[in-house]
Write a protein that holds these residues in place. Structure first.
Motif, PDB file in Angstrom:
ATOM      1  N   SER A 126      -6.341  -7.253  33.955  1.00  0.00           N
ATOM      2  CA  SER A 126      -6.316  -8.675  34.290  1.00  0.00           C
ATOM      3  C   SER A 126      -7.659  -9.118  34.837  1.00  0.00           C
ATOM      4  CB  SER A 126      -5.235  -8.961  35.340  1.00  0.00           C
ATOM      5  OG  SER A 126      -5.584  -8.359  36.580  1.00  0.00           O
ATOM      6  N   ALA A 127      -7.863 -10.427  34.853  1.00  0.00           N
ATOM      7  CA  ALA A 127      -9.103 -10.985  35.397  1.00  0.00           C
ATOM      8  C   ALA A 127      -9.274 -10.607  36.864  1.00  0.00           C
ATOM      9  CB  ALA A 127      -9.105 -12.501  35.227  1.00  0.00           C
ATOM     10  N   GLY A 128      -8.208 -10.772  37.643  1.00  0.00           N
ATOM     11  CA  GLY A 128      -8.305 -10.483  39.060  1.00  0.00           C
ATOM     12  C   GLY A 128      -8.689  -9.046  39.333  1.00  0.00           C
ATOM     13  N   ALA A 129      -8.109  -8.112  38.584  1.00  0.00           N
ATOM     14  CA  ALA A 129      -8.415  -6.697  38.778  1.00  0.00           C
ATOM     15  C   ALA A 129      -9.859  -6.390  38.406  1.00  0.00           C
ATOM     16  CB  ALA A 129      -7.459  -5.840  37.962  1.00  0.00           C
ATOM     17  N   LEU A 130     -10.342  -6.969  37.301  1.00  0.00           N
ATOM     18  CA  LEU A 130     -11.715  -6.710  36.874  1.00  0.00           C
ATOM     19  C   LEU A 130     -12.723  -7.288  37.856  1.00  0.00           C
ATOM     20  CD1 LEU A 130     -11.399  -7.368  33.032  1.00  0.00           C
ATOM     21  CD2 LEU A 130     -11.797  -5.167  34.149  1.00  0.00           C
ATOM     22  N   ILE A 131     -12.467  -8.492  38.335  1.00  0.00           N
ATOM     23  CA  ILE A 131     -13.382  -9.119  39.288  1.00  0.00           C
ATOM     24  C   ILE A 131     -13.422  -8.322  40.589  1.00  0.00           C
ATOM     25  CG2 ILE A 131     -13.743 -11.170  40.734  1.00  0.00           C
ATOM     26  CD1 ILE A 131     -12.561 -12.808  38.378  1.00  0.00           C
ATOM     27  N   GLY A 132     -12.267  -7.818  41.020  1.00  0.00           N
ATOM     28  CA  GLY A 132     -12.207  -7.091  42.282  1.00  0.00           C
ATOM     29  C   GLY A 132     -12.639  -5.645  42.207  1.00  0.00           C
ATOM     30  N   GLN A 133     -12.921  -5.155  40.991  1.00  0.00           N
ATOM     31  CA  GLN A 133     -13.294  -3.755  40.823  1.00  0.00           C
ATOM     32  C   GLN A 133     -14.668  -3.446  41.419  1.00  0.00           C
ATOM     33  OE1 GLN A 133     -12.938  -2.530  36.747  1.00  0.00           O
ATOM     34  NE2 GLN A 133     -13.434  -0.394  37.153  1.00  0.00           N
ATOM     35  N   PHE A 134     -15.510  -4.470  41.498  1.00  0.00           N
ATOM     36  CA  PHE A 134     -16.853  -4.314  42.057  1.00  0.00           C
ATOM     37  C   PHE A 134     -17.040  -5.345  43.161  1.00  0.00           C
ATOM     38  CE2 PHE A 134     -17.039  -2.637  37.787  1.00  0.00           C
ATOM     39  CZ  PHE A 134     -17.834  -1.503  37.898  1.00  0.00           C
ATOM     40  N   PRO A 135     -17.808  -5.032  44.198  1.00  0.00           N
ATOM     41  CA  PRO A 135     -17.982  -5.979  45.300  1.00  0.00           C
ATOM     42  C   PRO A 135     -18.892  -7.145  44.914  1.00  0.00           C
ATOM     43  CG  PRO A 135     -19.353  -4.040  45.643  1.00  0.00           C
ATOM     44  CD  PRO A 135     -18.504  -3.745  44.437  1.00  0.00           C
ATOM     45  N   GLY A 136     -18.760  -8.234  45.667  1.00  0.00           N
ATOM     46  CA  GLY A 136     -19.711  -9.332  45.530  1.00  0.00           C
ATOM     47  C   GLY A 136     -19.147 -10.647  45.067  1.00  0.00           C
ATOM     48  N   SER A 137     -17.918 -10.669  44.532  1.00  0.00           N
ATOM     49  CA  SER A 137     -17.374 -11.934  44.052  1.00  0.00           C
ATOM     50  C   SER A 137     -16.976 -12.829  45.216  1.00  0.00           C
ATOM     51  CB  SER A 137     -16.151 -11.693  43.164  1.00  0.00           C
ATOM     52  OG  SER A 137     -15.583 -12.936  42.771  1.00  0.00           O
ATOM     53  N   GLN A 138     -17.305 -14.119  45.093  1.00  0.00           N
ATOM     54  CA  GLN A 138     -16.886 -15.115  46.063  1.00  0.00           C
ATOM     55  C   GLN A 138     -15.735 -15.973  45.520  1.00  0.00           C
ATOM     56  OE1 GLN A 138     -20.166 -17.241  47.902  1.00  0.00           O
ATOM     57  NE2 GLN A 138     -21.486 -15.452  47.780  1.00  0.00           N
ATOM     58  N   LEU A 139     -15.088 -15.483  44.466  1.00  0.00           N
ATOM     59  CA  LEU A 139     -13.860 -16.131  43.983  1.00  0.00           C
ATOM     60  C   LEU A 139     -12.714 -15.660  44.876  1.00  0.00           C
ATOM     61  CD1 LEU A 139     -14.247 -15.809  40.113  1.00  0.00           C
ATOM     62  CD2 LEU A 139     -14.473 -17.884  41.486  1.00  0.00           C
ATOM     63  N   THR A 140     -12.699 -16.196  46.075  1.00  0.00           N
ATOM     64  CA  THR A 140     -11.743 -15.781  47.097  1.00  0.00           C
ATOM     65  C   THR A 140     -10.941 -16.979  47.577  1.00  0.00           C
ATOM     66  OG1 THR A 140     -13.489 -16.026  48.741  1.00  0.00           O
ATOM     67  CG2 THR A 140     -13.131 -13.821  47.861  1.00  0.00           C
ATOM     68  N   ALA A 141      -9.803 -16.696  48.194  1.00  0.00           N
ATOM     69  CA  ALA A 141      -8.858 -17.746  48.578  1.00  0.00           C
ATOM     70  C   ALA A 141      -9.489 -18.813  49.457  1.00  0.00           C
ATOM     71  CB  ALA A 141      -7.651 -17.124  49.276  1.00  0.00           C
ATOM     72  N   GLU A 142     -10.382 -18.412  50.349  1.00  0.00           N
ATOM     73  CA  GLU A 142     -10.966 -19.398  51.262  1.00  0.00           C
ATOM     74  C   GLU A 142     -11.908 -20.365  50.557  1.00  0.00           C
ATOM     75  OE1 GLU A 142     -13.296 -15.460  51.922  1.00  0.00           O
ATOM     76  OE2 GLU A 142     -11.218 -16.117  51.550  1.00  0.00           O
ATOM     77  N   ASN A 143     -12.317 -20.045  49.339  1.00  0.00           N
ATOM     78  CA  ASN A 143     -13.198 -20.936  48.571  1.00  0.00           C
ATOM     79  C   ASN A 143     -12.447 -21.768  47.541  1.00  0.00           C
ATOM     80  OD1 ASN A 143     -15.526 -20.099  49.935  1.00  0.00           O
ATOM     81  ND2 ASN A 143     -15.857 -18.374  48.527  1.00  0.00           N
ATOM     82  N   PHE A 144     -11.122 -21.635  47.502  1.00  0.00           N
ATOM     83  CA  PHE A 144     -10.297 -22.346  46.523  1.00  0.00           C
ATOM     84  C   PHE A 144      -9.606 -23.558  47.143  1.00  0.00           C
ATOM     85  CE2 PHE A 144      -9.363 -18.127  44.110  1.00  0.00           C
ATOM     86  CZ  PHE A 144     -10.575 -18.237  43.433  1.00  0.00           C
ATOM     87  N   ARG A 145      -9.431 -24.575  46.315  1.00  0.00           N
ATOM     88  CA  ARG A 145      -8.482 -25.657  46.608  1.00  0.00           C
ATOM     89  C   ARG A 145      -7.355 -25.504  45.604  1.00  0.00           C
ATOM     90  NH1 ARG A 145      -7.260 -31.018  44.985  1.00  0.00           N
ATOM     91  NH2 ARG A 145      -8.910 -31.064  43.402  1.00  0.00           N
ATOM     92  N   THR A 146      -6.136 -25.363  46.084  1.00  0.00           N
ATOM     93  CA  THR A 146      -5.005 -25.112  45.193  1.00  0.00           C
ATOM     94  C   THR A 146      -4.059 -26.302  45.180  1.00  0.00           C
ATOM     95  OG1 THR A 146      -3.813 -23.987  46.963  1.00  0.00           O
ATOM     96  CG2 THR A 146      -5.138 -22.620  45.494  1.00  0.00           C
ATOM     97  N   VAL A 147      -3.469 -26.544  44.006  1.00  0.00           N
ATOM     98  CA  VAL A 147      -2.543 -27.660  43.809  1.00  0.00           C
ATOM     99  C   VAL A 147      -1.283 -27.126  43.152  1.00  0.00           C
ATOM    100  CG1 VAL A 147      -2.185 -29.906  42.733  1.00  0.00           C
ATOM    101  CG2 VAL A 147      -4.478 -29.252  43.514  1.00  0.00           C
ATOM    102  N   PRO A 148      -0.160 -27.036  43.888  1.00  0.00           N
ATOM    103  CA  PRO A 148       1.102 -26.596  43.276  1.00  0.00           C
ATOM    104  C   PRO A 148       1.541 -27.572  42.186  1.00  0.00           C
ATOM    105  CG  PRO A 148       1.224 -26.495  45.662  1.00  0.00           C
ATOM    106  CD  PRO A 148      -0.027 -27.257  45.331  1.00  0.00           C
ATOM    107  N   LEU A 149       2.036 -27.035  41.071  1.00  0.00           N
ATOM    108  CA  LEU A 149       2.418 -27.848  39.920  1.00  0.00           C
ATOM    109  C   LEU A 149       3.923 -27.785  39.691  1.00  0.00           C
ATOM    110  CD1 LEU A 149      -0.333 -26.712  37.385  1.00  0.00           C
ATOM    111  CD2 LEU A 149      -0.343 -28.770  38.812  1.00  0.00           C
TER     112      LEU A 149
END
Length: 261
Positions: A126-149
């Motif tokens: 999955s995308a999440g697993a691949l992104i998290g496999q190596f350090p350095g990504s700032q695609l983290t919850a604190e940088n997101f704005r989420t909208v329930p649908l």
């Protein structure tokens, strides 16, 4: 937000033949280049590439991908390709690397793949697993704005004040301000959707890797590109390579197109 029914594709017809370096011979029809954007962007992110490719006689489509998750988006792009005649160079940025891999495995007319700061999963990843496999990504919850649908999924945006740091480092301040407002959201489920096929082994691949990427770590891009045997080039860019470093993308696309006989 992208329409789920009608593509907002930028289509350009071939121009006059051009004999500049990197162009295909005039007697051979050029393949169609299909550009697929990733999360937090839309098809206008390819504007520089569209202009360059059009100037060199390539037919181009820039698909406005719905970003509803890997199964839906792959089916959507596959349906679009059914309307394209002849061989295709399929280009994917970021999350769209997953999409183009799935599509190419099912669509024989895709003769070359170009990955741009992209995820390239194998079956079950999955995308999440691949992104998290190596350090350095700032695609983290604190940088997101989420909208329930309605229906239970959630749309994910980058917070406007984080857009430049996470995604657009290398863009001008004015471009970051605009892009942070016009960004397309991605369904949260896209981060956990798993690839159902491997990228097709016999399809030649190119990868443009961004060396200052705060979204998909450079190490992750390099690992995945080497794993599938892609021809690798590097560019000093943040994650929005199509807008920040279009020349590197243009060169990879033309090289890929020239490999098709």
């Amino acid at each position: 937000m992208a329409s789920l029914a009608v593509t907002n594709a930028s289509a350009v017809t071939p121009g006059t033949n051009d004999h500049t370096a990197g162009s295909q011979p005039a007697h051979r029809a050029k393949p169609t280049v299909v550009l697929v954007h990733g999360a937090f962007a839309d098809s206008s992110s390819w504007n520089s590439e569209i202009g360059y490719l059009r100037g060199h006689g390539y037919p181009v489509y820039a698909i406005d991908t719905p970003l509803r998750g890997l199964p839906f988006d792959s089916a959507y792009v596959e349906a679009q390709l059914k309307t394209v005649k002849g061989p295709v160079v399929l280009v994917g940025h970021s999350y769209a690397g997953e999409v183009i891999s799935q599509v190419a495995a099912k669509t024989p007319k895709v003769k070359a793949l170009v990955y741009v700061a992209a995820l390239i999963p194998q079956t079950g990843e999955s995308a999440g697993a691949l992104i998290g496999q190596f350090p350095g990504s700032q695609l983290t919850a604190e940088n997101f704005r989420t909208v329930p649908l309605p229906g239970g999924d959630t749309d994910v945006y980058l917070k406007p004040d984080k857009y430049g740091t996470v995604y657009g480092n290398g863009l001008s301040a004015s471009a970051i301000r605009t892009a942070s407002v016009t960004q397309e959201p991605i369904a949260l489920s896209a981060f956990t959707d798993k690839a159902t096929v491997d990228p097709p082994a016999k399809t030649p691949k190119w990868a443009v890797i961004s060396t200052e990427d705060h979204a998909v770590p450079t190490a992750a891009q390099k690992f995945e590109a080497k794993r599938v045997g892609a021809h690798i080039t590097y560019t000093r860019s943040g994650h929005d390579v199509p807008s920040i470093s279009p020349g590197a993308v243009d060169r990879a696309i033309v090289t890929a197109a020239n490999s098709i006989h």
